[in-house]
Design a protein around this motif. Structure first.
Motif, PDB file in Angstrom:
ATOM      1  N   ILE A   1      83.219  -8.376 -17.631  1.00 23.43           N
ATOM      2  CA  ILE A   1      84.300  -8.110 -18.588  1.00 23.43           C
ATOM      3  C   ILE A   1      84.709  -9.412 -19.294  1.00 23.43           C
ATOM      4  CG2 ILE A   1      86.736  -7.428 -18.747  1.00 23.43           C
ATOM      5  CD1 ILE A   1      86.069  -5.367 -16.445  1.00 23.43           C
ATOM      6  N   ALA A   2      84.661 -10.517 -18.567  1.00 21.50           N
ATOM      7  CA  ALA A   2      85.077 -11.799 -19.145  1.00 21.50           C
ATOM      8  C   ALA A   2      84.156 -12.267 -20.267  1.00 21.50           C
ATOM      9  CB  ALA A   2      85.155 -12.860 -18.049  1.00 21.50           C
ATOM     10  N   THR A   3      82.943 -11.718 -20.342  1.00 22.18           N
ATOM     11  CA  THR A   3      82.023 -12.137 -21.416  1.00 22.18           C
ATOM     12  C   THR A   3      82.261 -11.369 -22.728  1.00 22.18           C
ATOM     13  OG1 THR A   3      80.367 -10.436 -20.840  1.00 22.18           O
ATOM     14  CG2 THR A   3      80.168 -12.584 -19.738  1.00 22.18           C
ATOM     15  N   HIS A   4      82.979 -10.255 -22.649  1.00 22.76           N
ATOM     16  CA  HIS A   4      82.991  -9.339 -23.792  1.00 22.76           C
ATOM     17  C   HIS A   4      83.596  -9.936 -25.066  1.00 22.76           C
ATOM     18  CE1 HIS A   4      82.741  -5.576 -20.972  1.00 22.76           C
ATOM     19  NE2 HIS A   4      81.703  -6.374 -20.871  1.00 22.76           N
ATOM     20  N   GLN A   5      84.750 -10.616 -24.895  1.00 22.35           N
ATOM     21  CA  GLN A   5      85.447 -11.089 -26.100  1.00 22.35           C
ATOM     22  C   GLN A   5      84.596 -12.111 -26.865  1.00 22.35           C
ATOM     23  OE1 GLN A   5      88.489  -9.777 -27.202  1.00 22.35           O
ATOM     24  NE2 GLN A   5      87.836 -10.840 -29.077  1.00 22.35           N
ATOM     25  N   THR A   6      83.965 -13.031 -26.137  1.00 24.42           N
ATOM     26  CA  THR A   6      83.139 -14.041 -26.809  1.00 24.42           C
ATOM     27  C   THR A   6      81.962 -13.386 -27.512  1.00 24.42           C
ATOM     28  OG1 THR A   6      83.658 -15.429 -24.931  1.00 24.42           O
ATOM     29  CG2 THR A   6      81.986 -16.258 -26.418  1.00 24.42           C
ATOM     30  N   GLN A   7      81.348 -12.445 -26.819  1.00 31.12           N
ATOM     31  CA  GLN A   7      80.188 -11.770 -27.431  1.00 31.12           C
ATOM     32  C   GLN A   7      80.610 -11.017 -28.680  1.00 31.12           C
ATOM     33  OE1 GLN A   7      78.312  -9.523 -24.203  1.00 31.12           O
ATOM     34  NE2 GLN A   7      76.855 -11.165 -24.118  1.00 31.12           N
ATOM     35  N   ARG A   8      81.769 -10.405 -28.583  1.00 29.32           N
ATOM     36  CA  ARG A   8      82.304  -9.659 -29.728  1.00 29.32           C
ATOM     37  C   ARG A   8      82.591 -10.625 -30.894  1.00 29.32           C
ATOM     38  NH1 ARG A   8      84.925  -4.871 -30.040  1.00 29.32           N
ATOM     39  NH2 ARG A   8      86.207  -4.718 -31.879  1.00 29.32           N
ATOM     40  N   ASP A   9      83.258 -11.748 -30.583  1.00 25.98           N
ATOM     41  CA  ASP A   9      83.605 -12.716 -31.629  1.00 25.98           C
ATOM     42  C   ASP A   9      82.349 -13.260 -32.308  1.00 25.98           C
ATOM     43  OD1 ASP A   9      86.218 -12.350 -30.950  1.00 25.98           O
ATOM     44  OD2 ASP A   9      86.410 -14.213 -29.799  1.00 25.98           O
TER      45      ASP A   9
END
Ligand code: COA
Length: 184
Positions: free
Chosen positions: A53-61
């Motif tokens: 879950i912690a990877t999602h925001q960076t991948q999204r950005d």
């Protein structure tokens, strides 16, 4: 960029939050769910859901991957996950799972249809492809109901055994024709 919240009854899509981790571990940790996927380990290790879950925001950005929690629209209960990776030339850029107690309610179909429409509607991505084990016809049916047609059959390693897969895909042009055709 894709919207963060999407309603496609009977489900709603939203970003994962760290608080979802125990339920992800519970649902994705079920062998019935993990076994037909390429990437979910079994047994599902402690801490892995939090890391994921912690990877999602960076991948999204960075526009590399868009991962959504699939929730029941009626009460917001987390029932699954769906991901699209709109990266040029990346194959099999689309995947999903639904917790076993919630199978057969149209949740994967609603989520997958929404993701295909969002990907072609919002992102610079001209084709989507995904694969399923031949012995996983429910996933093939979900893809079929999103307009993904069979492209190729391949045999590849899956959890230590050689297994036949169907690769399916749809191009942006084909999706525009299919979604306008009323065949859905
Ligand atoms: C595959 C999966 C996502 C389907 O989720 P779901 O929410 O139950 O799917 P839906 O209810 O939207 O649709 C399932 C469709 O498959 C059909 N189906 C189910 N079992 C089937 C079978 N054995 N043979 C043929 N069709 C089948 C259903 O009838 C339904 O089609 P219909 O609406 O035309 O009747 C779910 O079973 C799952 O998460 N499995 C484990 C993880 C996985 O395999 N992910 C995909 C990896 S490619």
């Amino acid at each position: 960029m894709l919207p963060e919240h999407v309603t496609s009854l009977p489900i709603k899509l939203r970003p994962f939050a760290l608080e979802d981790a125990p339920r992800v571990q519970l649902l994705a940790g079920d062998f019935a769910v993990a076994e037909t996927t390429a990437l979910i380990p079994h047994p599902y290790p402690n801490g892995m859901a939090e890391e994921w879950i912690a990877t999602h925001q960076t991948q999204r950005d960075r526009g590399i991957a868009f991962v959504y929690a699939i929730t029941q629209a009626e009460d917001g209960l987390l029932v699954g996950a769906i991901e699209v990776r709109p990266v040029a030339d990346e194959h099999e850029n689309f995947g999903y799972w639904i917790g076993a107690p919630y199978w057969g309610r149209g949740f994967a179909t609603a989520a997958a249809r929404a993701m295909v429409a969002l990907t072609f509607g919002y992102l610079d991505c001209d084709q989507m492809t995904a694969s399923h084990l031949l012995r996983n016809p429910a996933s093939g049916r979900v893809m079929e109901k999103c307009g993904l047609t069979p492209v190729q059959r391949v045999t590849r390693a899956h959890r230590g055994k050689q297994e036949p897969f169907c690769i399916r895909g749809i191009t942006r042009d084909a999706w525009e024709r299919w979604s306008a055709s009323g065949d859905r």
